[in-house]
Design a protein around this motif. Sequence first.
Motif, PDB file in Angstrom:
ATOM      1  N   GLY A  78      25.329  50.471  66.039  1.00  0.00           N
ATOM      2  CA  GLY A  78      25.196  51.401  64.923  1.00  0.00           C
ATOM      3  C   GLY A  78      25.240  52.849  65.368  1.00  0.00           C
ATOM      4  N   LEU A  79      24.590  53.141  66.502  1.00  0.00           N
ATOM      5  CA  LEU A  79      24.581  54.509  67.034  1.00  0.00           C
ATOM      6  C   LEU A  79      25.988  54.952  67.412  1.00  0.00           C
ATOM      7  CD1 LEU A  79      23.089  57.030  68.125  1.00  0.00           C
ATOM      8  CD2 LEU A  79      22.838  55.797  70.305  1.00  0.00           C
ATOM      9  N   LEU A  80      26.720  54.107  68.146  1.00  0.00           N
ATOM     10  CA  LEU A  80      28.076  54.447  68.570  1.00  0.00           C
ATOM     11  C   LEU A  80      29.008  54.585  67.367  1.00  0.00           C
ATOM     12  CD1 LEU A  80      28.444  52.131  71.713  1.00  0.00           C
ATOM     13  CD2 LEU A  80      28.213  54.620  71.685  1.00  0.00           C
ATOM     14  N   LEU A  81      28.818  53.736  66.363  1.00  0.00           N
ATOM     15  CA  LEU A  81      29.636  53.822  65.161  1.00  0.00           C
ATOM     16  C   LEU A  81      29.385  55.139  64.430  1.00  0.00           C
ATOM     17  CD1 LEU A  81      31.610  52.510  63.156  1.00  0.00           C
ATOM     18  CD2 LEU A  81      29.642  51.411  62.058  1.00  0.00           C
ATOM     19  N   ALA A  82      28.116  55.523  64.324  1.00  0.00           N
ATOM     20  CA  ALA A  82      27.771  56.770  63.636  1.00  0.00           C
ATOM     21  C   ALA A  82      28.356  57.979  64.367  1.00  0.00           C
ATOM     22  CB  ALA A  82      26.252  56.899  63.526  1.00  0.00           C
ATOM     23  N   ILE A  83      28.285  57.965  65.703  1.00  0.00           N
ATOM     24  CA  ILE A  83      28.832  59.088  66.479  1.00  0.00           C
ATOM     25  C   ILE A  83      30.347  59.145  66.329  1.00  0.00           C
ATOM     26  CG2 ILE A  83      29.132  60.027  68.801  1.00  0.00           C
ATOM     27  CD1 ILE A  83      26.440  58.796  69.545  1.00  0.00           C
ATOM     28  N   ALA A  84      31.004  57.971  66.366  1.00  0.00           N
ATOM     29  CA  ALA A  84      32.467  57.927  66.254  1.00  0.00           C
ATOM     30  C   ALA A  84      32.919  58.453  64.895  1.00  0.00           C
ATOM     31  CB  ALA A  84      32.968  56.500  66.464  1.00  0.00           C
ATOM     32  N   ILE A  85      32.241  58.034  63.834  1.00  0.00           N
ATOM     33  CA  ILE A  85      32.591  58.519  62.492  1.00  0.00           C
ATOM     34  C   ILE A  85      32.372  60.028  62.397  1.00  0.00           C
ATOM     35  CG2 ILE A  85      31.921  58.441  60.060  1.00  0.00           C
ATOM     36  CD1 ILE A  85      31.371  55.443  60.445  1.00  0.00           C
ATOM     37  N   SER A  86      31.249  60.505  62.949  1.00  0.00           N
ATOM     38  CA  SER A  86      30.943  61.936  62.908  1.00  0.00           C
ATOM     39  C   SER A  86      31.978  62.754  63.671  1.00  0.00           C
ATOM     40  CB  SER A  86      29.551  62.192  63.493  1.00  0.00           C
ATOM     41  OG  SER A  86      28.559  61.506  62.767  1.00  0.00           O
ATOM     42  N   SER A  87      32.578  62.155  64.703  1.00  0.00           N
ATOM     43  CA  SER A  87      33.551  62.888  65.522  1.00  0.00           C
ATOM     44  C   SER A  87      34.836  63.191  64.766  1.00  0.00           C
ATOM     45  CB  SER A  87      33.880  62.084  66.786  1.00  0.00           C
ATOM     46  OG  SER A  87      34.707  60.966  66.493  1.00  0.00           O
ATOM     47  N   GLN A  88      35.027  62.561  63.609  1.00  0.00           N
ATOM     48  CA  GLN A  88      36.212  62.818  62.793  1.00  0.00           C
ATOM     49  C   GLN A  88      35.940  63.782  61.647  1.00  0.00           C
ATOM     50  OE1 GLN A  88      39.218  61.211  63.861  1.00  0.00           O
ATOM     51  NE2 GLN A  88      37.698  60.983  65.465  1.00  0.00           N
ATOM     52  N   ASN A  89      34.689  63.869  61.207  1.00  0.00           N
ATOM     53  CA  ASN A  89      34.395  64.628  60.004  1.00  0.00           C
ATOM     54  C   ASN A  89      33.296  65.669  60.190  1.00  0.00           C
ATOM     55  OD1 ASN A  89      34.852  61.468  59.036  1.00  0.00           O
ATOM     56  ND2 ASN A  89      36.133  62.954  57.995  1.00  0.00           N
ATOM     57  N   VAL A  90      32.119  65.239  60.637  1.00  0.00           N
ATOM     58  CA  VAL A  90      30.976  66.146  60.757  1.00  0.00           C
ATOM     59  C   VAL A  90      31.162  67.106  61.931  1.00  0.00           C
ATOM     60  CG1 VAL A  90      28.483  66.309  61.026  1.00  0.00           C
ATOM     61  CG2 VAL A  90      29.473  64.393  59.753  1.00  0.00           C
ATOM     62  N   LEU A  91      31.434  66.553  63.104  1.00  0.00           N
ATOM     63  CA  LEU A  91      31.683  67.343  64.315  1.00  0.00           C
ATOM     64  C   LEU A  91      33.046  66.916  64.853  1.00  0.00           C
ATOM     65  CD1 LEU A  91      30.630  69.314  66.482  1.00  0.00           C
ATOM     66  CD2 LEU A  91      29.596  67.353  67.649  1.00  0.00           C
ATOM     67  N   PRO A  92      34.126  67.516  64.370  1.00  0.00           N
ATOM     68  CA  PRO A  92      35.474  67.014  64.672  1.00  0.00           C
ATOM     69  C   PRO A  92      35.928  67.273  66.101  1.00  0.00           C
ATOM     70  CG  PRO A  92      35.605  69.027  63.375  1.00  0.00           C
ATOM     71  CD  PRO A  92      34.151  68.687  63.463  1.00  0.00           C
ATOM     72  N   ILE A  93      35.389  66.479  67.027  1.00  0.00           N
ATOM     73  CA  ILE A  93      35.780  66.596  68.434  1.00  0.00           C
ATOM     74  C   ILE A  93      36.610  65.379  68.869  1.00  0.00           C
ATOM     75  CG2 ILE A  93      33.849  68.065  69.096  1.00  0.00           C
ATOM     76  CD1 ILE A  93      32.416  65.540  70.102  1.00  0.00           C
ATOM     77  N   HIS A  94      36.889  64.484  67.918  1.00  0.00           N
ATOM     78  CA  HIS A  94      37.705  63.294  68.157  1.00  0.00           C
ATOM     79  C   HIS A  94      37.145  62.481  69.331  1.00  0.00           C
ATOM     80  CE1 HIS A  94      40.955  60.715  67.307  1.00  0.00           C
ATOM     81  NE2 HIS A  94      41.764  61.087  68.278  1.00  0.00           N
ATOM     82  N   ILE A  95      37.954  62.158  70.336  1.00  0.00           N
ATOM     83  CA  ILE A  95      37.511  61.230  71.384  1.00  0.00           C
ATOM     84  C   ILE A  95      36.706  61.895  72.491  1.00  0.00           C
ATOM     85  CG2 ILE A  95      39.481  59.720  70.960  1.00  0.00           C
ATOM     86  CD1 ILE A  95      40.664  60.822  73.608  1.00  0.00           C
ATOM     87  N   ALA A  96      36.460  63.194  72.389  1.00  0.00           N
ATOM     88  CA  ALA A  96      35.795  63.903  73.494  1.00  0.00           C
ATOM     89  C   ALA A  96      34.389  63.377  73.764  1.00  0.00           C
ATOM     90  CB  ALA A  96      35.741  65.400  73.194  1.00  0.00           C
TER      91      ALA A  96
END
Length: 441
Positions: free
Chosen positions: A107-125
């Motif tokens: 759940g934690l990794l999923l939340a971070i991955a989703i946030s990397s596209q919208n909330v904090l758009p750093i993508h795969i970094a």
Amino acid sequence: MNAVVAAVGIMLILSLCRIHVVVSLIIGAVAGGLISGLSLDETIAAFNNGLGGGATVALSYATLGAFAVAIGKSGLAHALADRALAIVGRQDSAGGSSTAIKFMMIGLLLAIAISSQNVLPIHIAFIPLVVPPLLYVMARLKLDRRLVACVLTFGLITPYMFLPIGFGGIYLHEILLAKIETNGVSVEGLHVMQAMALPALGMLIGLLIAVFFSYRGEREYDLSVIESTERVDIRYTKWTLIMALAAIVVAFVVQLTLDSMILGALAGFVLFNVSGVVKWKEADDLFTEGMKMLAMIGFIMIAASGFAEVMRETGDIRSLVESSVGAIGDSQALAALLMLVVGLLITMGIGSSFSTIPIIAAIYVPLALQLGFSPLAIIALVGTAGALGDAGSPASDSTLGPTAGLNADGQHNHIWDTVVPTFLHYNLPLLVFGWIAAMVL
């Protein structure tokens, strides 16, 4: 034989045979060029011309890698890993089940991955920053890394194809709706989320299958290898953790303000230097180490740009689309299926959904109008055709990113542990639900 189909097929077969993706891309590009009738010199010239298209992305990932190493130096990721390891230790001593901890980590990794596209758009970094320190905990839990790859890829793709913010704003509004309107369909008053809801549901079903069926079992990993590579004692203090969070915020603000991942990562790295978390005498070595960490992704993205340019130069992308059009007749069902399959082939080769939309929209939109598809159905059709193949492409950053983190200790194969699982769990449901959306909207 169509040169694009041949080139993508050769590239995929070589990759499945464990030949390096860069080599597979080069061989596939040369074969496709020659099959199309281009001379060897023309094929190589087209490939070289396309290399520059991936240079900006490669440099962005290189600087993001340096930033990630600096954050690793601060101990932020290791503090998270130590906390997780302590929870695992308490669970083991109490003789309890580790299932709850597994789901908490997923759940934690999923939340971070989703946030990397919208909330904090750093993508795969975030992946080489967060995942490697957690590998030891995952191995203790016997968590299948193929599951983690599926979770990360879901979080990297589904938000941009459904939520119109961050990268989703670029994909859905600036590319998808813009190209559809350019080709003759008025999108005024249409809700893009409504059009893409069913395809996104297909992605969610693929994730649930991976979590609860395909990879729910335990998988053994060599703890001694992880200990020698990732369980390095990194000292961290309250100050270093605070500065890590501050550097992330600074990188985020600079990236949004200047629209540059490169400058955002550099700003964060400089803050680490100024604050003393990274010593000035260590800065050069750390920057080089970070660039090397994501260098493979950069080279693959550069090679993929060369591959894409050869495919465009052959002219067979258009002929592939037009030949599928010729086989359709008046059947909406067959038209939707063939459009999606062609989109899958193109994106699998190019490795970018964002680059596929402009290629297919010019032909798909007039054809869909002629066959009587509604505007919402056209959005779903073209949007899904573009996203198909992002998961499961050896050259996509949505698969390269998870591999970069999960293979830090050499126990995760890019093709068989990331590409094949994500292809099966996401492309197949996306194909089905994209077709249903085109039929019912």
